[in-house]
Design a protein around this motif. Structure first.
Motif, PDB file in Angstrom:
ATOM      1  N   ARG A  44      -6.169  -3.070  -7.041  1.00  0.00           N
ATOM      2  CA  ARG A  44      -5.844  -2.260  -5.831  1.00  0.00           C
ATOM      3  C   ARG A  44      -7.381  -1.761  -5.306  1.00  0.00           C
ATOM      4  O   ARG A  44      -8.198  -1.423  -6.020  1.00  0.00           O
ATOM      5  CB  ARG A  44      -5.231  -0.700  -5.955  1.00  0.00           C
ATOM      6  N   ARG A  45      -7.563  -1.905  -4.127  1.00  0.00           N
ATOM      7  CA  ARG A  45      -8.680  -1.738  -3.441  1.00  0.00           C
ATOM      8  C   ARG A  45      -9.113  -0.108  -3.156  1.00  0.00           C
ATOM      9  O   ARG A  45      -8.089   0.595  -2.942  1.00  0.00           O
ATOM     10  CB  ARG A  45      -9.118  -2.562  -2.005  1.00  0.00           C
ATOM     11  N   CYS A  46     -10.198   0.087  -2.901  1.00  0.00           N
ATOM     12  CA  CYS A  46     -10.720   1.465  -2.664  1.00  0.00           C
ATOM     13  C   CYS A  46     -10.052   1.770  -1.464  1.00  0.00           C
ATOM     14  O   CYS A  46     -10.189   1.087  -0.312  1.00  0.00           O
ATOM     15  CB  CYS A  46     -12.423   1.557  -2.433  1.00  0.00           C
ATOM     16  N   GLY A  47      -9.481   2.923  -1.030  1.00  0.00           N
ATOM     17  CA  GLY A  47      -8.766   3.632   0.042  1.00  0.00           C
ATOM     18  C   GLY A  47      -7.505   3.147   0.132  1.00  0.00           C
ATOM     19  O   GLY A  47      -6.703   3.802   0.891  1.00  0.00           O
ATOM     20  N   GLU A  48      -6.669   2.171  -0.440  1.00  0.00           N
ATOM     21  CA  GLU A  48      -5.423   1.899  -0.639  1.00  0.00           C
ATOM     22  C   GLU A  48      -4.537   2.846  -1.245  1.00  0.00           C
ATOM     23  O   GLU A  48      -5.054   3.459  -2.004  1.00  0.00           O
ATOM     24  CB  GLU A  48      -5.161   0.477  -1.459  1.00  0.00           C
ATOM     25  N   TYR A  49      -3.451   3.180  -0.548  1.00  0.00           N
ATOM     26  CA  TYR A  49      -2.552   4.223  -1.009  1.00  0.00           C
ATOM     27  C   TYR A  49      -1.408   3.458  -1.869  1.00  0.00           C
ATOM     28  O   TYR A  49      -1.023   2.284  -1.749  1.00  0.00           O
ATOM     29  CB  TYR A  49      -1.765   4.833   0.042  1.00  0.00           C
ATOM     30  N   VAL A  50      -1.342   4.177  -2.849  1.00  0.00           N
ATOM     31  CA  VAL A  50      -0.160   3.604  -3.901  1.00  0.00           C
ATOM     32  C   VAL A  50       1.050   4.220  -3.792  1.00  0.00           C
ATOM     33  O   VAL A  50       2.136   3.123  -3.850  1.00  0.00           O
ATOM     34  CB  VAL A  50      -0.859   4.116  -5.458  1.00  0.00           C
ATOM     35  N   TYR A  51       1.296   5.314  -3.531  1.00  0.00           N
ATOM     36  CA  TYR A  51       2.530   5.858  -2.915  1.00  0.00           C
ATOM     37  C   TYR A  51       2.292   7.037  -2.273  1.00  0.00           C
ATOM     38  O   TYR A  51       1.151   7.656  -2.224  1.00  0.00           O
ATOM     39  CB  TYR A  51       3.600   6.345  -3.950  1.00  0.00           C
TER      40      TYR A  51
END
Length: 124
Positions: A44-51
């Motif tokens: 997962r990239r920096c800034g991406e929301y997981v949930y």
């Protein structure tokens, strides 16, 4: 059962998560003895929301590498979030999926991360 076994490995000290064989989740699933881990990894990239807070809780994540901040607020567009904690390698995210129908926080990657996830049915 799986979570309690993983926590025994994590609580022993330093967590080496360089491969599924050395990961506490893989060890609990007995990957080294032919067992199958139900967690699947993804970068997962920096800034991406997981949930997001309030979203249906369907998955649990284990952080293999990187860092994720948990916030309480309205999500990415509101600007009204407050950081609650930072989780790093060796920690779980979304464990509330095992006891609640929705996520209690939002989770956002703050350092590129490898997250392993499994459905609540597979973990339970």
């Amino acid at each position: 059962m799986l979570l309690s076994s993983v926590m025994m490995h994590v609580n022993k000290g330093h967590v080496d998560v360089s491969s599924c064989f050395s990961c506490p989740v893989g060890a609990a699933a007995e990957v080294g003895r032919g067992g199958k881990c139900v967690f699947v990894d993804r970068v997962r990239r920096c800034g991406e929301y997981v949930y997001f807070h309030g979203e249906a809780a369907r998955r649990v994540w284990f952080i293999k590498r990187g860092a994720v901040v948990l916030t309480r607020g309205m999500g990415a567009t509101s600007g009204d979030e407050s950081a609650r904690t930072v989780r790093r390698a060796g920690a779980f995210l979304g464990a509330e999926a095992l006891v609640h129908s929705v996520y209690l926080d939002s989770a956002r990657v703050i350092q590129e991360a490898t997250l392993c996830s499994a459905s609540r049915e597979d973990v339970d």
